[in-house]
Design a protein around this motif. Sequence first.
Motif, short mmCIF file in Angstrom:
data_model
loop_
_atom_site.label_atom_id
_atom_site.label_comp_id
_atom_site.label_asym_id
_atom_site.label_seq_id
_atom_site.Cartn_x
_atom_site.Cartn_y
_atom_site.Cartn_z
N UNK A 153 70.26 106.63 42.98
CA UNK A 153 69.26 107.27 43.84
C UNK A 153 67.85 106.89 43.40
N UNK A 154 67.63 106.93 42.07
CA UNK A 154 66.31 106.54 41.55
C UNK A 154 66.00 105.09 41.96
N UNK A 155 66.99 104.24 41.82
CA UNK A 155 66.79 102.82 42.13
C UNK A 155 66.47 102.60 43.60
N UNK A 156 67.13 103.38 44.46
CA UNK A 156 66.84 103.21 45.89
C UNK A 156 65.39 103.60 46.18
N UNK A 157 64.93 104.64 45.50
CA UNK A 157 63.53 105.02 45.72
C UNK A 157 62.61 103.89 45.26
N UNK A 158 62.92 103.37 44.09
CA UNK A 158 62.07 102.28 43.56
C UNK A 158 62.04 101.10 44.53
N UNK A 159 63.21 100.73 45.04
CA UNK A 159 63.27 99.59 45.94
C UNK A 159 62.49 99.90 47.22
N UNK B 173 74.74 86.90 54.11
CA UNK B 173 73.87 87.29 53.01
C UNK B 173 73.89 88.81 52.78
N UNK B 174 73.76 89.63 53.83
CA UNK B 174 73.91 91.07 53.56
C UNK B 174 75.28 91.40 52.98
N UNK B 175 76.30 90.67 53.44
CA UNK B 175 77.65 90.94 52.89
C UNK B 175 77.67 90.63 51.40
N UNK B 176 77.03 89.55 51.03
CA UNK B 176 76.98 89.19 49.61
C UNK B 176 76.25 90.27 48.81
N UNK B 177 75.13 90.70 49.38
CA UNK B 177 74.36 91.74 48.69
C UNK B 177 75.19 93.01 48.54
N UNK C 295 68.46 97.23 48.81
CA UNK C 295 68.20 95.91 49.39
C UNK C 295 69.35 95.50 50.31
N UNK C 296 70.55 95.81 49.94
CA UNK C 296 71.68 95.38 50.78
C UNK C 296 71.67 96.12 52.11
N UNK C 297 71.33 97.41 52.07
CA UNK C 297 71.25 98.14 53.33
C UNK C 297 70.13 97.60 54.21
N UNK C 298 68.99 97.36 53.57
CA UNK C 298 67.86 96.80 54.31
C UNK C 298 68.25 95.47 54.93
#
Lengths: 700, 729
Positions: free
Chosen positions: A286-292, A665-669, A495-498
């Motif tokens: 969760x923290x990481x998602x905020x940072x991203x 690429x999203x699949x890879x992420x 990043x992968x969701x984005x």
Amino acid sequence: MIVPSPPSLREFAPNIMGEMIAEALGAQASLTAVDVFSSWHEQEVEAAKGLDQQPHLAPWYRDLIPLQAPGIGEQYAFVVDLDRCSGCKACVTACHSLNGLDEEEGESFREVGLLLDPSGARGQQHITSACHHCLQPGCADGCPVLAYEKEADTGVVKHLDDQCIGCEYCVLKCPYDVPKYHHGKGIVRKCDLCVGRLRAGEAPACVQACPTKAISVTVVSTQPVETEAVGFTLPSAPDPAFTRPTTVYRSAKPLPASMIAGDAKSLAPEAAHWPLAATLVVSQVAFGTLWAGVAYHLAGHLSPNLAPHLTHSQNLAASHLPGTWLLGFLPLVVMSIALGLSILHLGRPLQAWKAWLNWRKSWLSREIIAFGGFAACAAAYALVGCLSDSSWANALATSLGNVSATPTGASISASVATSQPLLQASTLVSLVQGLPDLLRPIVAPIAGAAFVFSLLGLITSSMVYIDTPRAFWRRPATAWRFALTALGTGTLCYASLASWLKASLGGAISGAYPRVFPALTHEVTHGVTQSLTQEAARGLTQGVTEGLTQGLTQGVNSGITFEAVAGFIVALAIAAHALKWFIEFAALRHARLETQARHSASANPPDANAPTLSSPALQLQRSARILLGPKRKVWLARTLGGVLGILALLVFILLSDAAGSGFLRPALLSFAALSFLAADLLERHLFFTASASPRMPGTL
Amino acid sequence: MIESLLRRFEGPLTRELVRAPGRYGLGQVPERLTPNATTTSVCGYCSTGCGLKVHLRDGIAVNLSADPRYPVNLGMACPKGWEALAPLSAPDRVVTPLLRNAQGTLEPADWPTALQAFVSRFKAIMQEHGPESVAFLSTGQIPTEEMLMLGMVWKFGFGAIHGDANTRQCMATAHVAYKQSFGFDAPPFTYKDFEESDVLVFVGANPAIAHPIMWERVMLNPRQPQTWVIDPRRTETAVASTRHLALAPKSDLTLLYGLAHILIRDGALDRDFLAAHTEGFDEFSENVKSFTPQTVAEATGLSVAEIEDLALAIRPGKRVSMWWTMGVNQSHEAVRTAQAIIALCLMGGHIGKPGTGPNSITGQANAMGSRLFSNTTSLLGGRDLLNPEHRAEVAEILGIDVERIPAKNTLAYDQILDGVRNGTIKGLWVVATNPKHSWVAQGDLEKDLANLDCLVVQDMYASTETARLADIVLPAAGWGEKEGTFINSERRIGLLKKVRRAPGQALADFHIIRLLAQAWGCGDLVQDLRTPEDVFQLMRRLSDGRPCDITGIVGYKHVDREGGIQWPWPKNADPATYAHERRLFADGNFPTPSGKARFLFDAPRMPAEMPDKSFPFVLLTGRGTSVQWHTGTRTDKSAVLRKLYPADCYLEIHPVDASTLGIDHQDWLTVASRRGEVKARACLTDAVQPGQVFLPMHYAQVNALTHPEFDPYSRQPSYKHCAVSVRKA
């Protein structure tokens, strides 16, 4: 050998047999002890009526308990005369029976361990131990709900069973493995030095039951100078500096430091605490998602309102992703999952709300406060981030305007005076239009606060474990593990969701994102003003569908900047996860001490004065050996997860130039994010199961 | 401030552990287990015979503690005693009779069917193969009354000959040694002697672990005694003692003869006592001449100084007591070793006085009862089956035809199992023991037992290694579910009481044997024996005029009130002189024909199996922890006790040997003898000497390794010496 089927009952057993069997079963069922021996035991019953009757055992233990209660600056303490302890373990069973402890769990508040002497100087020594009623009880300091009370008058560290929420943090905090979790009851229970017995002039159960009078109770000063007898040093026992235990161990025959505990080489993994392990990983994600999110925002991509270097109009003009509102909710959603998981860990989840109570001392309370703060900020961030966008407000105003037949929001105010029904609507429109400007200034502070809470969350989470006596946890590596999960796995998840959103939108048209909300709000407003007709429902559906469809088909303007952010996150994730793996790998080096020790043992005959490994070193060694032994497969799976994730990310980078790679690429992420997530969950499983705890010497 | 408002000091969870005054002299007890009556019952595990105070609620035991007023244990108990109630509630209690069906599985049956199956099978076998084709193997764990019923019904009712008990594995040696030396199986001591000695010598005994309450009494000794331990292992007792002589395994007879040599050499003898009350000393003295300190030092691995020091310590003048248990009893020359201890005590006059005696610490709760009244090796009341006068006495007391008493001794345990192996024994009745685990050198015992025409197991659990092989399982009530008496190490008769209901249709052995007698057609024998106390009255009559005379004991209430009564207590004894602690032979008169104690001697010999190149270690066996009892059928049932002993079988090995073999503490090992191999985890400890290893007997696999060698007089197996190899698994 098979028994041939016997003849029928009647044929064999004449009535007399049947009668005798019935008689025998009847006699067997009658309990006669009281009736038959009543004349003798009645005397005891009579005697028992005297209320002040002294326990029959009182003369035995009279000298084993203090004559007076502790005074100021004093407390009760156990004394163990090791030279008298023969290892019979009656103390353990007496504690169980005389305190009515749980049968099925074989519960007892006293344990007896064994020290073995490889040097040949001393022979074995049994070590009986219960709670040491420490001067600085780690259990009490750590308990988030203040379920421990160090009694002011007796010094007894008492556990408040009804206050306990079953978080087991005291189990991790106690260097002596004293508090024991009771699975059926969902709480921890522990020794109270039978303080009620002491107050009544009776001896604790263990003191009463020791056939050799090896255990007694004394009064000790609570302000010991270093040389005083309070506390103890036993070979293989935890460092008394942690909690200042008060038990006094005495022996006229010194125990060589080379003695090892009976269970010294036991590689039994520690408790896995799955919900706790998952909570840690998910909260860090969760923290990481905020940072991203903040990183994307700062790059001006996902929420222009957060790009302070751009003007409002620039923000509006800047390309941004549709569905940003969705991504804005990600930290909140993930943190909510983490909090849900943390509840699963508790024995009494309904009492969880008390967990902040010990914020003054307990890192666990502080962690819970930090998590709560983060969740609140994440919620505000998600909502305010959306609401502060002008485009939805403009769209809403437009739809409101449509309803009142006013073409633009600007003229609404003009019509206010003339049209009473429109008064509300027009006020609303202006309010709505003003809101983004109102909110915009607080978005950055909210994001900043969320960021601060994420750091606090990481610090407190780390300190929860660093502030225990377990050597495996008492190190910077713990903080690194946690931070790198956020940095590697958390950012990658975002990043992968984005990336999925971007890829699924294909093209690059600005303004798609705001269309969702305006369409929605328009229809909702419309519906409301239509007095909740069926139109509303239809409109709502239509609005959402339209908005989404438009957004999805129109896509975004995928500038290089977006890719740069994604690339930056990918690089960061590779570095973070690789570093994290290496830090975990480094813990395995402690297994080697073992080999060295064995070499020296075989080269020379055992020596009583041989230098021994410190207790922390032995713990680290046991941790490494658990990782390489019973947990080897988990460790390998964790490594595999990391390798697969990094490989996927490398492929992603290689494909960065291949435009139009579509969903690959999203699949890879996503694959990488899931691999890292799985690897981190396994790592956290190992973090718990390999966290060799210090403890009193155990049995084989 | 707000914190204090949100803390709960009271509530349902807190109340669960609240303690309240228990009354009845108990002090505080758990409030939810507060009794409304208490009673005393003697413990059912070992021969110490502790008094346990059972906390009753409406007649049913809800808890127990050690009895502070019982003269044996003075308010203390070992963990097994504290957990005595736990095995009664075990989920695997057998609650109906079980019969093996045509599919080969045990299925429930009712009592008439089971009784009929037993009777028809055993009658058929005996009709076809004669009275010597069946046997029973019983126990030292059931009350004397039940032992008496079993032995009497078996021999005088069924007309069978052979019946032995697991007391063969623990006390046969002491029984034979005392009988030969004193003329009667009469341990002379009382536990007070632990407290009144100046010098205590423990030979092959580890009371700290095996008899913790006896060790309690040693620790209560106010005379600052010297304690000596003669044991190859540095046991807990050895660590706590003044001196430990870690002699070579099975060299104790040589050492004891060496001590006798020194005492004779130095003239450190009670010559008056020797002359007046002993016989055979001159011959003995001649025999030990060759046991010079130097030769003894070589044979035992001890130093001459150690031997001389011990000889000095046991000279006349001080109160010297010598205590032995399984290290002596389980040996290839056990009886003579015990008698060498007796000889040393006779030489110093260390007998019949406070703090003295050649004292055998017994094993099982009622080994002593078995020795006197089980009607196995001895005729009822410590009599001789081969003695026509004894047979006539018993026939008269029982009111039966003397012809019903066989003039033939039973086969010993090992001979019965040999019979099972070679097919001469075809029906076997196993009562409250577990030979599939406990018997030495198991070999093909499982197959042999399965091949029997009929194997009956009478036990609390159908889950024992032996019961699993049975054709018929008879569900037995356990300790606490029945009445009766035990006789402990110091000859104290103690009472056990019925404080729990037996589960299902389980019956006390007393009832089962009575029903079987009726079903067999010899109900006349048990007709008047309607309660265990009726049998106790019969025991009184049988003891009349014997050294174990208990005719002065009125009945159970008398035993209960006195806190147990030591035999003898003849009817004409003056109650005023009654003491809780009495010892034998204060007058120097022994129940031999001459009234004198005998010196007996055999030259020591090596055990049959010595270590060699292939099997370089001597394997010692013994008790592991104080919380484990023998094959664990009961102690394994308590969750608390299970936590207190190692779950895995472990091998104690010296660190130097371990280092040579590349073995680390807690590594898994393979231990092999010529007869089998087992897995165990390494325990690196200096408690064993280099070249020796130790396995606790509580793990079933251990007897795959042991060697079948027996003392020629007592036929007790030598569990504690065989050759093994050790390697990493």
